[in-house]
Design an enzyme around this catalytic site. Structure first.
Site, mmCIF file in Angstrom:
data_model
loop_
_atom_site.group_PDB
_atom_site.id
_atom_site.type_symbol
_atom_site.label_atom_id
_atom_site.label_comp_id
_atom_site.label_asym_id
_atom_site.label_seq_id
_atom_site.Cartn_x
_atom_site.Cartn_y
_atom_site.Cartn_z
ATOM 1 N N GLU A 122 -7.318 6.484 -3.478
ATOM 2 C CA GLU A 122 -6.413 6.718 -2.355
ATOM 3 C C GLU A 122 -4.968 6.618 -2.845
ATOM 4 O O GLU A 122 -4.626 5.727 -3.583
ATOM 5 C CB GLU A 122 -6.695 5.673 -1.258
ATOM 6 C CG GLU A 122 -5.865 5.870 -0.015
ATOM 7 C CD GLU A 122 -5.893 7.308 0.473
ATOM 8 O OE1 GLU A 122 -6.974 7.840 0.753
ATOM 9 O OE2 GLU A 122 -4.811 7.921 0.549
ATOM 10 N N LEU A 127 -2.239 6.900 -0.525
ATOM 11 C CA LEU A 127 -1.307 6.707 0.593
ATOM 12 C C LEU A 127 -0.297 5.602 0.298
ATOM 13 O O LEU A 127 -0.560 4.694 -0.489
ATOM 14 C CB LEU A 127 -2.074 6.389 1.883
ATOM 15 C CG LEU A 127 -2.933 5.121 1.984
ATOM 16 C CD1 LEU A 127 -2.111 3.870 2.176
ATOM 17 C CD2 LEU A 127 -3.906 5.264 3.131
ATOM 18 N N GLU A 177 1.985 2.608 2.061
ATOM 19 C CA GLU A 177 2.169 1.846 3.296
ATOM 20 C C GLU A 177 3.504 2.234 3.923
ATOM 21 O O GLU A 177 4.472 2.521 3.223
ATOM 22 C CB GLU A 177 2.158 0.344 2.990
ATOM 23 C CG GLU A 177 0.767 -0.155 2.669
ATOM 24 C CD GLU A 177 0.743 -1.592 2.213
ATOM 25 O OE1 GLU A 177 1.670 -2.353 2.535
ATOM 26 O OE2 GLU A 177 -0.207 -1.947 1.499
ATOM 27 N N CYS A 220 0.210 -2.788 -4.888
ATOM 28 C CA CYS A 220 -0.463 -1.910 -5.859
ATOM 29 C C CYS A 220 0.161 -1.913 -7.251
ATOM 30 O O CYS A 220 -0.524 -2.219 -8.227
ATOM 31 C CB CYS A 220 -0.501 -0.477 -5.327
ATOM 32 S SG CYS A 220 -1.589 -0.314 -3.899
#
Ligand SMILES: NC(=O)c1ccc[n+]([C@@H]2O[C@H](COP(=O)([O-])OP(=O)(O)OC[C@H]3O[C@@H](n4cnc5c(N)ncnc54)[C@H](O)[C@@H]3O)[C@@H](O)[C@H]2O)c1
Length: 436
Positions: free
Chosen positions: A151, A153, A155, A263
């Protein structure tokens, strides 16, 4: 398609809600009963713009529900996504895969009929092989294919990113898994989002390579910012000047206090560890980590220098605590080492964040919290802008100055103009643009 999402956090909840919005029938599962109970009450367990409306609409339409027990929804699913956390393992920086492995074991026991099990969590190369091994060992009769679908994306812009991705990466070694994944993402494919099918290990590495590259870009411009300060250049113009070159691109070239978040730090650490295990040290990524760690520590000294050298007994106001705007996420936020550093230097710290203060209190229990930016600035000897929330971009600077004991602003996100701050009588320090 029937989809089951294991892990209902920043990625699982957004992905689940978006899949439901596409028209799939989705169940989001989490072991955290409080999270599921909140969702049953219609409350979002995380802050993400637009998520509450998206969830509410899909729940009302009967396409999205929440459970703590995965057995039923896994048995019915065409695709089961693993979206549990993969934090840094305590002690060595490898990705901690215990949640992924536990989820694989639980899923295995509940599988019925052909099912694609997909790791959406960020996992080191070879994790798909281990997930497959665990499932086959736990349930030798399972008819399963294991795929990787990292993924990307961000935040704060997660729904937009999920619905309008630059690309979708599907790592699947079996054709029938690719077919199911093609159906899952068909609504996006119709929107022209490119789907890239790769081998499973390649997909796993793409995610780490992407994050390491972005972390490198940020760290590069941060070092150029330091040099800009010494040589009298303006890093923002340097960034624009290089970013307009299509080969470089303008994104991720904002100098600041060093990258943090849920991340980049953990993923760059994990990639370095994987590379060392394979005897292929990634020197550039190792340097990025070291430079970034030093930078975060250096920010408190930067504040001290702006405030005249010593912070002992002084009050520092901090605006912004979350690792970026539009999220409540405090994981590895640069505000944490900064504030710890300020406290170590003898300062009293008062902070304000529009959304993140409740979570911040776990990481930063020893500081005061304000009700708004002006309350935060009251009597302060210096004010530091750490997170570039939109609310901080148009503060009433005259009022702010009146509240402060000394008009010293350290703008770690370069959101104000130097000439404007000078005209208002501030001592204004930013990143890579010199002092006025
Ligand atoms: N947060 C991001 O912006 C982002 C972006 C891309 C990728 N990722 C990756 O996605 C993964 C998830 O990240 P996140 O930020 O959503 O984490 P998170 O901590 O917000 O959510 C993980 C959830 O999984 C639940 N969980 C753990 N074990 C479980 C189990 N066995 N069964 C059911 N639920 C379980 C936890 O209770 C938690 O709610 C990580 O690998 C992360 O690196 C995150």
């Amino acid at each position: 398609m029937r989809i089951t999402m294991i892990g209902t956090g920043y990625v699982g909840l957004v992905s689940g809600a978006c899949f439901a919005d596409f028209g799939h029938r989705v169940t989001c599962v989490d072991t955290d009963a409080a999270k599921i109970a909140a969702l049953h009450r219609g409350e979002m367990p995380i802050f993400e713009p637009g998520l509450d409306q998206l969830v509410e609409a899909s729940v009302k339409a009967g396409r999205l529900d929440f459970q703590t027990d995965l057995a039923g929804p896994v048995g019915e699913a065409d695709a089961v996504f693993i979206a549990v956390g993969t934090p840094s393992r305590r002690g060595d920086g490898h990705a901690d895969l215990s949640y992924v492995h536990a989820a694989a074991r639980e899923i295995a026991a509940a599988l019925k009929g052909f099912t694609v099990v997909v790791t959406k969590s960020t996992v080191p190369v070879g994790t798909g092989d281990e997930v497959e091994r665990i499932i086959r060992e736990t349930n030798p009769n399972a008819d399963v294919a294991v795929a990787s679908n990292p993924e990307f994306l961000r935040e704060g812009a997660a729904i937009r990113d999920f619905k309008h991705p630059d690309r979708i990466v599907v790592g699947a070694d079996e054709e029938r898994a690719r077919k199911v994944m093609g159906e899952v993402y068909r609504p996006l494919y119709l929107n022209q989002a490119p789907i890239m099918y790769t081998a499973r290990r390649t997909a796993e590495l793409i995610k780490y390579a992407a994050n390491a590259f972005l972390a490198t870009k940020i760290t590069f411009i941060n070092e150029i910012a330091d040099l800009s300060e010494k040589v009298g250049a303006d890093v923002q113009e340097v960034a624009r000047g290089i970013g307009l070159d299509n080969r470089i691109g303008s994104k991720f070239l904002n100098a600041g206090p060093g990258f943090g978040g849920s991340c980049f730090p953990k993923d760059t650490r994990a990639l370095v560890k994987t590379a060392l295990d394979h005897d292929v040290p990634l020197r550039i990524v190792e340097a990025v980590l070291a430079v970034n760690d030093n930078r975060k520590r250096a920010m408190a000294r930067k504040v001290a220098a702006a405030a005249g050298g010593s912070l002992r007994g002084k009050t520092v106001a901090v605006l912004g605590l979350t690792f970026k705007p539009e999220t409540d996420d405090m994981r590895e936020a640069p505000s944490i080492p900064l504030i710890t550093g300020l406290l170590d230097l003898g300062a009293h710290v008062r902070a304000y964040d529009p959304i993140g203060m409740e979570l911040a209190k776990h990481d930063l229990p020893d500081i005061a919290y304000a009700v708004d930016p002006y309350d935060c600035a009251k009597g302060a000897d210096a004010l530091v802008i750490v997170t570039e929330w939109v609310q901080f971009r148009a503060l009433d600077l005259v009022r702010l100055k009146e509240e402060m004991a000394h008009p010293v602003i350290v703008d770690l996100r370069n959101i104000y103009r130097r000439d404007e701050m000078k005209a208002l009588g501030f001592i204004y320090e930013s990143v890579g643009r010199g002092t006025i």
